[in-house]
Design a protein around this motif. Structure first.
Motif, PDB file in Angstrom:
ATOM      1  N   PHE A  65     -29.788  22.310   8.510  1.00 49.14           N
ATOM      2  CA  PHE A  65     -28.956  21.266   7.919  1.00 49.14           C
ATOM      3  C   PHE A  65     -29.766  20.065   7.426  1.00 49.14           C
ATOM      4  N   ASP A  66     -31.093  20.123   7.623  1.00 56.80           N
ATOM      5  CA  ASP A  66     -31.975  19.020   7.236  1.00 56.80           C
ATOM      6  C   ASP A  66     -32.412  19.220   5.781  1.00 56.80           C
ATOM      7  N   ARG A  67     -32.017  18.312   4.895  1.00 55.68           N
ATOM      8  CA  ARG A  67     -32.360  18.444   3.478  1.00 55.68           C
ATOM      9  C   ARG A  67     -33.841  18.303   3.207  1.00 55.68           C
ATOM     10  N   GLU A  68     -34.618  17.807   4.174  1.00 53.52           N
ATOM     11  CA  GLU A  68     -36.070  17.692   4.004  1.00 53.52           C
ATOM     12  C   GLU A  68     -36.773  19.019   4.257  1.00 53.52           C
ATOM     13  N   THR A  69     -36.071  19.976   4.839  1.00 49.78           N
ATOM     14  CA  THR A  69     -36.685  21.287   5.090  1.00 49.78           C
ATOM     15  C   THR A  69     -36.421  22.209   3.907  1.00 49.78           C
ATOM     16  N   LYS A  70     -37.227  23.239   3.805  1.00 49.20           N
ATOM     17  CA  LYS A  70     -37.076  24.201   2.725  1.00 49.20           C
ATOM     18  C   LYS A  70     -35.882  25.124   2.979  1.00 49.20           C
ATOM     19  N   VAL A  71     -35.253  25.523   1.904  1.00 48.58           N
ATOM     20  CA  VAL A  71     -34.217  26.555   1.998  1.00 48.58           C
ATOM     21  C   VAL A  71     -34.862  27.894   2.332  1.00 48.58           C
ATOM     22  N   ILE A  72     -36.064  28.116   1.814  1.00 49.53           N
ATOM     23  CA  ILE A  72     -36.760  29.385   1.978  1.00 49.53           C
ATOM     24  C   ILE A  72     -38.261  29.139   2.006  1.00 49.53           C
ATOM     25  N   ALA A 104     -40.822  34.023  14.407  1.00 50.66           N
ATOM     26  CA  ALA A 104     -41.338  34.492  13.119  1.00 50.66           C
ATOM     27  C   ALA A 104     -40.204  34.967  12.219  1.00 50.66           C
ATOM     28  N   THR A 105     -39.238  35.644  12.804  1.00 54.15           N
ATOM     29  CA  THR A 105     -38.105  36.148  12.029  1.00 54.15           C
ATOM     30  C   THR A 105     -37.343  34.996  11.384  1.00 54.15           C
ATOM     31  N   LEU A 106     -37.087  33.943  12.161  1.00 56.18           N
ATOM     32  CA  LEU A 106     -36.349  32.802  11.620  1.00 56.18           C
ATOM     33  C   LEU A 106     -37.204  31.963  10.673  1.00 56.18           C
ATOM     34  N   LYS A 107     -38.507  31.954  10.884  1.00 55.79           N
ATOM     35  CA  LYS A 107     -39.397  31.192   9.998  1.00 55.79           C
ATOM     36  C   LYS A 107     -39.266  31.667   8.555  1.00 55.79           C
ATOM     37  N   TYR A 108     -39.147  32.967   8.370  1.00 54.48           N
ATOM     38  CA  TYR A 108     -39.110  33.535   7.023  1.00 54.48           C
ATOM     39  C   TYR A 108     -37.689  33.890   6.572  1.00 54.48           C
ATOM     40  N   ALA A 109     -36.702  33.567   7.385  1.00 51.68           N
ATOM     41  CA  ALA A 109     -35.313  33.839   7.000  1.00 51.68           C
ATOM     42  C   ALA A 109     -34.845  32.787   5.994  1.00 51.68           C
ATOM     43  N   ILE A 110     -33.856  33.162   5.172  1.00 51.83           N
ATOM     44  CA  ILE A 110     -33.236  32.196   4.258  1.00 51.83           C
ATOM     45  C   ILE A 110     -32.305  31.307   5.074  1.00 51.83           C
ATOM     46  N   LYS A 111     -32.409  30.009   4.892  1.00 50.25           N
ATOM     47  CA  LYS A 111     -31.525  29.088   5.608  1.00 50.25           C
ATOM     48  C   LYS A 111     -30.183  29.006   4.859  1.00 50.25           C
ATOM     49  N   THR A 112     -29.331  29.957   5.136  1.00 56.66           N
ATOM     50  CA  THR A 112     -28.052  30.050   4.411  1.00 56.66           C
ATOM     51  C   THR A 112     -27.094  28.911   4.768  1.00 56.66           C
ATOM     52  N   ALA A 113     -27.397  28.174   5.836  1.00 54.30           N
ATOM     53  CA  ALA A 113     -26.578  27.006   6.190  1.00 54.30           C
ATOM     54  C   ALA A 113     -27.033  25.748   5.460  1.00 54.30           C
ATOM     55  N   HIS A 114     -28.176  25.810   4.811  1.00 51.90           N
ATOM     56  CA  HIS A 114     -28.745  24.638   4.136  1.00 51.90           C
ATOM     57  C   HIS A 114     -27.769  24.128   3.078  1.00 51.90           C
ATOM     58  N   LEU A 121     -21.835  34.111  -2.440  1.00 47.50           N
ATOM     59  CA  LEU A 121     -20.462  33.682  -2.185  1.00 47.50           C
ATOM     60  C   LEU A 121     -20.265  33.289  -0.719  1.00 47.50           C
ATOM     61  N   SER A 122     -21.119  33.800   0.162  1.00 47.36           N
ATOM     62  CA  SER A 122     -21.026  33.487   1.599  1.00 47.36           C
ATOM     63  C   SER A 122     -22.166  32.546   1.959  1.00 47.36           C
ATOM     64  N   THR A 123     -21.838  31.292   2.253  1.00 49.24           N
ATOM     65  CA  THR A 123     -22.859  30.301   2.612  1.00 49.24           C
ATOM     66  C   THR A 123     -22.339  29.428   3.749  1.00 49.24           C
ATOM     67  N   GLY A 124     -23.238  28.632   4.308  1.00 49.70           N
ATOM     68  CA  GLY A 124     -22.835  27.703   5.371  1.00 49.70           C
ATOM     69  C   GLY A 124     -22.935  28.329   6.747  1.00 49.70           C
TER      70      GLY A 124
END
Length: 525
Positions: A65-72, A104-114, A121-124
């Protein structure tokens, strides 16, 4: 922020307990799976390990949820394969290694909640929905009978009835089921339509029925053709109906093609209208289509996987006028506009008993007829699946937490943001809308023309170059990790951006950022 603080406050006693427990463990967390429950005296190590996992998850949630972090944090497939050892080994790893794998898995995952992730169509990420998902996995049961999932079966019954009431079916009567996604729900719909018209097909197969024809918009979801292929009907038997400039099915063309199919010896059995097409977000004229289906006695289905949730909004539900007429069924995906964690897709059926008659196989080891409770709550035999995941609890718990008015406010906000985007770019230099008029859903489809392309006189060359713009900007978005938005061609139209908003965390500032980022990344093209 206050919400997250309270979450951490609630967890701090458990964390302190686990830290104290960890000090008592001679091997630390470096123990192995065999030391966890159900191992004798495995409770302390289990609590410590799971608390470590929860800490990883909570850190990821706050980051998302932090806009300073990367989405991916994008890497090409071969590079990502080489960065970590993802291979499976014969020997077990330590729990420390397992935690490293989780990170490691979460490090490279897409932050779909960003808040700046707009790609699908599915986000958040809803916190109550997430908690429900954790609970569901902890319960780890199957939805096929009341005896193994009593509460979940009842919650599915209650929720489906509520959804049918909202559609407008009298007293919420009917049937339904939660399936693994909208594509499967649509296939169920086609399966039921075929069975309703030709029940002998269940035992004798396609050779016992005439040549069937299904009808759907040229802008409809690919799952309609995929369902026809899976059911042996064949993709050539799915007849695509023309859509107008805004993507809505043209009823006159539907009627014409039904008559043409009948003249060729086909039996029209299924019409699938779309409430919220995937690309344009268009709502087919359901009342006119319903009238045609009634005239020619064809089963009427509404694919509302994307747009069905708008029926929760008093401001926008008019877009689904006529959905209550759907003779047979409606697909509705709460994991899209209602932001329920994936997956959560419902098929709602008007006729009680139809699903059971179509799909039941009377497996005597599951569906014994002499059980001591009401057998109507053994819902598994009306599903194609045997094992069925518990998808209902996420939606039910979120509904309890938000109420219907909470979902309504959430949906209205997303549509307000899409209108804001449309109004900002429709007359802005460098932007061109794919079709005229305000979008009906949160889909905003547009081209971005870089400065060097805006005044090109050679139309064919301009079109050729414009086709390459969206893919390059999207690639740069992913490499910088700043945002994500989808693109695609449609018919004879070259690649354009398809912006969709379903993330409750998105704000007007995030829309402004997206526009500025597209311009920054495409300025030199």
């Amino acid at each position: 922020i206050a919400h997250y603080s309270s979450v951490f406050d609630l967890l701090s006693p458990a964390r302190a307990w686990c830290q104290a427990a960890a000090q008592k463990l001679p091997g630390g967390i470096g123990s192995k799976l065999c030391d966890l429950l159900p191992a004798l005296d495995g409770d302390l190590k289990t609590m410590t390990f799971l608390q470590e996992v929860v800490d990883i998850l909570l850190a990821y949630i706050t980051e998302s949820f932090d806009r300073e972090t990367k989405v991916i944090d994008f890497h090409y497939p071969n590079e990502l394969l080489q960065r970590n050892n993802w291979e499976l080994q014969d020997e077990p790893e330590t729990l420390d290694d397992i935690l490293i794998s989780c990170r490691a898995t979460l490090k490279y995952a897409i932050k779909t909640a960003h808040p700046r992730y707009f790609n699908q169509l599915s986000t958040g990420l809803d916190m109550v929905g997430l908690a429900a998902d954790w609970l569901t996995s902890t319960a780890n049961t199957n939805m096929f009978t009341y005896e193994v999932a009593p509460v979940f079966v009842l919650l599915e019954y209650v929720t489906l009835k509520k959804m049918r009431e909202i559609i407008g079916w009298e007293d919420g009567r009917g049937d339904g089921i939660f399936s693994p996604g909208g594509a499967i729900s649509n296939m169920y719909a086609m399966l039921l339509a075929r069975f309703k018209m030709f029940p002998e097909v269940k035992e004798k197969g396609m050779s016992s029925v005439p040549r069937l024809a299904a009808f759907t918009s040229e802008h409809s979801h690919f799952s309609i053709k995929k369902g026809a292929a899976a059911l042996g009907i064949g993709t050539e038997s799915v007849i695509c109906i023309k859509a107008d400039e805004s993507g809505k099915m043209i009823p006159a063309d539907l009627e014409r093609k039904i008559l043409e199919a009948k003249q060729k010896g086909f039996v029209p059995f299924f019409v699938s209208a779309t409430a919220g097409t995937t690309v344009y977000g268009a709502f087919d004229p359901l009342i006119a289509i319903s009238d045609i289906c009634k005239k020619y006695q064809v089963w009427f289905h509404v694919d509302g996987a994307w747009g069905g949730s708008l029926i929760m909004s008093r401001m926008h539900k008019w877009k689904l006028d006529g959905v209550e007429r759907s003779v047979l069924k409606l697909t509705w995906n709460p994991h899209k506009m209602m932001a329920v964690p994936l997956q959560c897709s419902a098929l709602l059926v008007r006729e009680e008993g139809l699903m059971q008659n179509c799909n039941q196989m009377h497996a005597c080891y599951l569906f014994q007829q002499d059980k001591h409770y009401d057998l109507s709550y053994d819902t598994g035999d009306k599903a194609l699946q045997c094992g069925r995941h518990v998808d209902i609890f996420k939606l039910w718990l979120m509904w309890r937490a938000k109420g219907t008015i909470g979902f309504e406010a959430q949906i209205d906000k997303c549509l307000e943001l899409s209108e804001y985007l449309y109004n900002k770019i429709k007359d802005r230099e460098g932007y061109e809308m794919v079709f005229n008029g305000k979008p009906q859903h949160t889909n905003v489809c547009f081209w971005y023309l870089p400065p060097g392309m805006r005044y090109m006189e050679d139309k064919e060359e301009k079109k050729k170059r414009l086709h390459k713009v969206a893919p390059v900007i999207k690639a740069r978005m992913m490499e910088y990790g700043t945002t994500m938005v989808s693109y695609q061609p449609q018919g004879d139209k070259v690649n354009f951006f398809r912006m969709v908003i379903s993330n409750p965390a998105a704000t007007f500032e995030d829309i402004d950022f997206l526009i500025e980022e597209i311009e920054r990344l495409g300025q030199d093209l």
